[in-house]
Design a protein around this motif. Structure first.
Motif, PDB file in Angstrom:
ATOM      1  N   TYR A 204      -2.753  10.157  17.072  1.00  0.00           N
ATOM      2  CA  TYR A 204      -1.104   9.562  16.942  1.00  0.00           C
ATOM      3  C   TYR A 204      -1.200   8.787  15.836  1.00  0.00           C
ATOM      4  N   ASP A 205      -0.441   9.083  14.803  1.00  0.00           N
ATOM      5  CA  ASP A 205      -0.333   8.471  13.588  1.00  0.00           C
ATOM      6  C   ASP A 205      -1.395   8.715  12.758  1.00  0.00           C
ATOM      7  N   HIS A 206      -2.196   7.504  12.523  1.00  0.00           N
ATOM      8  CA  HIS A 206      -3.645   7.854  11.698  1.00  0.00           C
ATOM      9  C   HIS A 206      -4.770   7.565  12.613  1.00  0.00           C
ATOM     10  N   LEU A 207      -4.353   7.482  13.979  1.00  0.00           N
ATOM     11  CA  LEU A 207      -5.377   7.164  14.859  1.00  0.00           C
ATOM     12  C   LEU A 207      -5.856   8.527  15.718  1.00  0.00           C
TER      13      LEU A 207
ATOM     14  N   LEU B 119       4.863   6.099  15.195  1.00  0.00           N
ATOM     15  CA  LEU B 119       5.842   6.028  14.286  1.00  0.00           C
ATOM     16  C   LEU B 119       6.050   7.442  13.512  1.00  0.00           C
ATOM     17  N   ASN B 120       4.885   8.105  13.453  1.00  0.00           N
ATOM     18  CA  ASN B 120       4.853   9.459  12.637  1.00  0.00           C
ATOM     19  C   ASN B 120       5.074  10.711  13.774  1.00  0.00           C
ATOM     20  N   GLU B 121       4.014  10.865  14.364  1.00  0.00           N
ATOM     21  CA  GLU B 121       3.694  11.778  15.207  1.00  0.00           C
ATOM     22  C   GLU B 121       2.413  11.924  16.287  1.00  0.00           C
ATOM     23  N   ALA B 122       2.514  12.547  17.442  1.00  0.00           N
ATOM     24  CA  ALA B 122       1.343  12.687  18.111  1.00  0.00           C
ATOM     25  C   ALA B 122       0.922  14.091  18.096  1.00  0.00           C
TER      26      ALA B 122
ATOM     27  N   GLY C 283       0.821  -1.109  -0.191  1.00  0.00           N
ATOM     28  CA  GLY C 283      -0.074   0.102   0.110  1.00  0.00           C
ATOM     29  C   GLY C 283       0.740   1.527   0.010  1.00  0.00           C
ATOM     30  N   GLY C 284       0.730   2.029   1.102  1.00  0.00           N
ATOM     31  CA  GLY C 284       1.462   3.343   1.130  1.00  0.00           C
ATOM     32  C   GLY C 284       2.382   3.323   2.509  1.00  0.00           C
ATOM     33  N   ASP C 285       2.697   4.532   2.919  1.00  0.00           N
ATOM     34  CA  ASP C 285       3.279   4.769   4.261  1.00  0.00           C
ATOM     35  C   ASP C 285       2.235   4.578   5.346  1.00  0.00           C
ATOM     36  N   GLY C 286       0.792   4.841   4.840  1.00  0.00           N
ATOM     37  CA  GLY C 286      -0.453   4.667   5.745  1.00  0.00           C
ATOM     38  C   GLY C 286      -0.417   3.299   6.139  1.00  0.00           C
TER      39      GLY C 286
ATOM     40  N   PRO D 179      11.702  11.388  13.829  1.00  0.00           N
ATOM     41  CA  PRO D 179      12.458  11.789  12.791  1.00  0.00           C
ATOM     42  C   PRO D 179      11.926  11.199  11.392  1.00  0.00           C
ATOM     43  N   SER D 180      11.596   9.805  11.623  1.00  0.00           N
ATOM     44  CA  SER D 180      10.896   9.592  10.165  1.00  0.00           C
ATOM     45  C   SER D 180       9.654   9.925   9.860  1.00  0.00           C
ATOM     46  N   GLY D 181       9.061  10.560  10.976  1.00  0.00           N
ATOM     47  CA  GLY D 181       7.517  11.182  10.944  1.00  0.00           C
ATOM     48  C   GLY D 181       7.683  12.722  10.572  1.00  0.00           C
ATOM     49  N   SER D 182       8.972  12.993  10.490  1.00  0.00           N
ATOM     50  CA  SER D 182       9.366  14.616  10.103  1.00  0.00           C
ATOM     51  C   SER D 182       9.041  15.046   8.969  1.00  0.00           C
ATOM     52  N   THR D 183       8.754  13.969   7.843  1.00  0.00           N
ATOM     53  CA  THR D 183       8.242  14.401   6.462  1.00  0.00           C
ATOM     54  C   THR D 183       6.619  14.253   6.436  1.00  0.00           C
ATOM     55  N   GLY D 184       6.219  14.048   7.392  1.00  0.00           N
ATOM     56  CA  GLY D 184       4.818  13.968   7.408  1.00  0.00           C
ATOM     57  C   GLY D 184       4.142  15.337   7.688  1.00  0.00           C
ATOM     58  N   VAL D 185       3.057  15.205   8.304  1.00  0.00           N
ATOM     59  CA  VAL D 185       2.522  16.578   8.820  1.00  0.00           C
ATOM     60  C   VAL D 185       3.585  17.565   9.526  1.00  0.00           C
ATOM     61  N   ASN D 186       4.453  17.129  10.291  1.00  0.00           N
ATOM     62  CA  ASN D 186       5.527  18.205  10.634  1.00  0.00           C
ATOM     63  C   ASN D 186       5.873  18.999   9.728  1.00  0.00           C
ATOM     64  N   LYS D 187       6.193  18.270   8.636  1.00  0.00           N
ATOM     65  CA  LYS D 187       7.000  19.271   7.410  1.00  0.00           C
ATOM     66  C   LYS D 187       5.771  20.188   6.859  1.00  0.00           C
ATOM     67  N   SER D 188       4.677  19.947   6.710  1.00  0.00           N
ATOM     68  CA  SER D 188       3.593  20.751   6.235  1.00  0.00           C
ATOM     69  C   SER D 188       3.376  21.861   7.327  1.00  0.00           C
ATOM     70  N   ILE D 189       3.701  21.816   8.516  1.00  0.00           N
ATOM     71  CA  ILE D 189       3.524  22.960   9.465  1.00  0.00           C
ATOM     72  C   ILE D 189       4.740  23.681   9.633  1.00  0.00           C
TER      73      ILE D 189
HETATM   74  P1  NAP Z   1      -3.673   9.634   4.668  1.00  0.00           P
HETATM   75  O1  NAP Z   1      -4.398  10.963   4.932  1.00  0.00           O
HETATM   76  O2  NAP Z   1      -3.592   8.951   3.829  1.00  0.00           O
HETATM   77  O3  NAP Z   1      -1.973  10.362   4.668  1.00  0.00           O
HETATM   78  C1  NAP Z   1      -1.538  11.560   4.157  1.00  0.00           C
HETATM   79  C2  NAP Z   1      -0.303  11.528   3.394  1.00  0.00           C
HETATM   80  O4  NAP Z   1       0.833  11.553   4.393  1.00  0.00           O
HETATM   81  C3  NAP Z   1      -0.108  10.405   2.400  1.00  0.00           C
HETATM   82  O5  NAP Z   1       0.342  10.730   1.056  1.00  0.00           O
HETATM   83  C4  NAP Z   1       0.774   9.531   3.290  1.00  0.00           C
HETATM   84  O6  NAP Z   1       1.645   8.624   2.447  1.00  0.00           O
HETATM   85  C5  NAP Z   1       1.725  10.469   3.785  1.00  0.00           C
HETATM   86  N1  NAP Z   1       2.745  10.150   4.768  1.00  0.00           N
HETATM   87  C6  NAP Z   1       2.443   9.114   5.796  1.00  0.00           C
HETATM   88  N2  NAP Z   1       3.366   8.911   6.681  1.00  0.00           N
HETATM   89  C7  NAP Z   1       4.537   9.720   6.119  1.00  0.00           C
HETATM   90  C8  NAP Z   1       5.778   9.976   6.154  1.00  0.00           C
HETATM   91  N3  NAP Z   1       6.257   9.767   7.419  1.00  0.00           N
HETATM   92  N4  NAP Z   1       6.492  10.835   5.380  1.00  0.00           N
HETATM   93  C9  NAP Z   1       5.832  11.453   4.382  1.00  0.00           C
HETATM   94  N5  NAP Z   1       4.684  11.129   4.049  1.00  0.00           N
HETATM   95  C10 NAP Z   1       3.892  10.390   5.008  1.00  0.00           C
HETATM   96  O7  NAP Z   1      -3.462   9.279   6.199  1.00  0.00           O
HETATM   97  P2  NAP Z   1      -2.422   7.925   6.637  1.00  0.00           P
HETATM   98  O8  NAP Z   1      -1.951   7.263   5.243  1.00  0.00           O
HETATM   99  O9  NAP Z   1      -3.193   7.112   7.598  1.00  0.00           O
HETATM  100  O10 NAP Z   1      -1.159   8.828   7.243  1.00  0.00           O
HETATM  101  C11 NAP Z   1      -1.347   9.489   8.497  1.00  0.00           C
HETATM  102  C12 NAP Z   1      -0.211  10.352   8.170  1.00  0.00           C
HETATM  103  O11 NAP Z   1      -0.487  11.241   7.549  1.00  0.00           O
HETATM  104  C13 NAP Z   1       0.098  10.975   9.693  1.00  0.00           C
HETATM  105  O12 NAP Z   1       0.914  10.541  10.611  1.00  0.00           O
HETATM  106  C14 NAP Z   1       0.542  12.724   9.104  1.00  0.00           C
HETATM  107  O13 NAP Z   1       2.172  12.429   9.196  1.00  0.00           O
HETATM  108  C15 NAP Z   1       0.148  12.444   7.430  1.00  0.00           C
HETATM  109  N6  NAP Z   1      -0.766  13.587   7.397  1.00  0.00           N
HETATM  110  C16 NAP Z   1      -0.264  14.771   6.723  1.00  0.00           C
HETATM  111  C17 NAP Z   1      -1.057  16.014   6.723  1.00  0.00           C
HETATM  112  C18 NAP Z   1      -0.537  17.176   5.956  1.00  0.00           C
HETATM  113  O14 NAP Z   1       0.578  17.175   5.665  1.00  0.00           O
HETATM  114  N7  NAP Z   1      -1.212  18.182   6.127  1.00  0.00           N
HETATM  115  C19 NAP Z   1      -2.259  16.007   7.124  1.00  0.00           C
HETATM  116  C20 NAP Z   1      -2.954  14.859   7.829  1.00  0.00           C
HETATM  117  C21 NAP Z   1      -1.708  13.632   8.091  1.00  0.00           C
HETATM  118  P3  NAP Z   1       0.877   7.343   1.443  1.00  0.00           P
HETATM  119  O15 NAP Z   1      -0.140   8.017   0.612  1.00  0.00           O
HETATM  120  O16 NAP Z   1       2.001   6.512   1.104  1.00  0.00           O
HETATM  121  O17 NAP Z   1      -0.037   6.543   2.641  1.00  0.00           O
END
Ligand code: NAP
Ligand code: MN
Length: 274
Positions: free
Chosen positions: A223-226, A123-126, A44-47, A159-169
């Motif tokens: 926390y993460d997707h939860l 794994l990503n963030e809280a 799947g994806g990172d999710g 650190p591995s979650g730093s590219t997730g929402v952390n980076k967006s904000i």
């Molecule tokens: P989702 O809404 O399907 O995922 C949001 C996006 O974040 C997807 O493109 C996902 O990649 C990507 N992602 C997940 N972990 C990442 C990481 N460590 N580094 C870079 N990109 C990452 O929800 P989800 O798949 O359950 O993932 C939950 C995560 O999404 C949260 O932990 C948070 O970090 C991130 N998120 C980001 C934002 C934002 O940037 N504004 C908002 C909400 C959540 P895949 O498509 O490969 O799953």
């Protein structure tokens, strides 16, 4: 080697991968086991990796994770669906190759002492926010009152979650070789009463961050997707966890290359075509 697959997808390509992994388990040395696997393969994806991490959270000391991405390569995925033959041949030649990444440990304590505290890993963030209205809280670092926050919420990432929402904000991208956590803000309101540093903070393994919410109703902790709605949180404490997540590392994609490919794209190819 005991393996299992976790996926939410059911398309033909995913079915074909599961079929090939099933055939692998007919061979000596491989067993399909979703209760006590040695290697968990997500498709799947990172999710999907986040889901697998939480599903097997109690066996982190023995499980290695491996991600197959159905789209582009992600941060927790090393193979694409078209590379399943390479994946199988790598599994056959396994020598226990692994890389480990830091995790975030969170504790929630409630004002009502009848409620037992909550402990979880991310794994990503809280994050902590309020469902409506601004969120107000005192932020302590190592039990020292560091700042008073008012705004949309706070985020603590690995650190591995730093590219997730952390980076967006506005957080920094941190290499997972650092055992650290990062604090970032969602829209802080700064005035003479509420003043925050307003820049991301990176804290080490000796540090802990404690949030003491001032308005305790209608809180949302993710926390993460939860996510969980929570009221009357007395404090939320975040630190680098003792546990780490282990990934299979047959093929090594340098972290900074992954970051560049995910966010910048293959610009050398664009230059070539000009
Ligand atoms: P989702 O809404 O399907 O995922 C949001 C996006 O974040 C997807 O493109 C996902 O990649 C990507 N992602 C997940 N972990 C990442 C990481 N460590 N580094 C870079 N990109 C990452 O929800 P989800 O798949 O359950 O993932 C939950 C995560 O999404 C949260 O932990 C948070 O970090 C991130 N998120 C980001 C934002 C934002 O940037 N504004 C908002 C909400 C959540 P895949 O498509 O490969 O799953
Ligand atoms: Mn996703």
């Amino acid at each position: 080697m005991k393996i299992t697959v976790m996926t939410h997808q059911t398309n033909d390509k995913v079915k074909a991968i599961c079929q090939k992994l099933n055939e692998l388990c007919q061979e000596d040395g491989f067993i399909w086991d979703d209760q006590m696997p040695d290697v968990v393969i997500t498709i799947g994806g990172d999710g999907s990796m986040l889901s697998a991490f939480h599903r097997y959270r109690d066996q982190l000391d023995r499980i290695r994770f491996l991600g197959v991405h159905t789209g582009h390569l992600g941060f927790y995925t090393d193979y694409t669906v078209d590379q399943v033959d390479e994946l199988i041949s790598d599994l056959r030649q396994d020598h226990g190759e692994e890389v480990t990444y830091p995790l975030l440990e969170v504790s929630l304590h409630y004002e009502d002492k009848q409620l037992s505290p909550h402990h979880f890993l991310a794994l990503n963030e809280a994050t902590i926010k309020r469902i409506t209205g601004t969120f107000i809280c005192d932020v302590y670092i190592n039990r020292y009152l560091f700042e008073s926050f008012r705004g949309d919420g706070l985020c603590v990432s690995t650190p591995s979650g730093s590219t997730g929402v952390n980076k967006s904000i506005g957080g920094a991208v941190l290499h997972p070789s650092h055992s650290a956590i990062q604090l970032t803000e969602y829209a802080s309101l700064n005035n003479r009463v509420f003043r925050t540093l307003s820049s991301p903070l990176v804290l080490g393994i000796e540090d802990q961050i404690t949030f003491k919410p001032k308005n305790c109703d209608r809180l949302l902790v993710t926390y993460d997707h939860l996510a969980m709605k929570a009221n009357q949180i007395e404090e939320m404490t975040c630190r680098v966890a003792k546990e780490r997540i282990r990934f299979v590392s047959y093929r090594h994609m340098p972290f900074w290359k992954r970051v560049s490919q995910a966010f910048i794209g293959d610009f050398s190819k664009d230059l070539d075509s000009e």
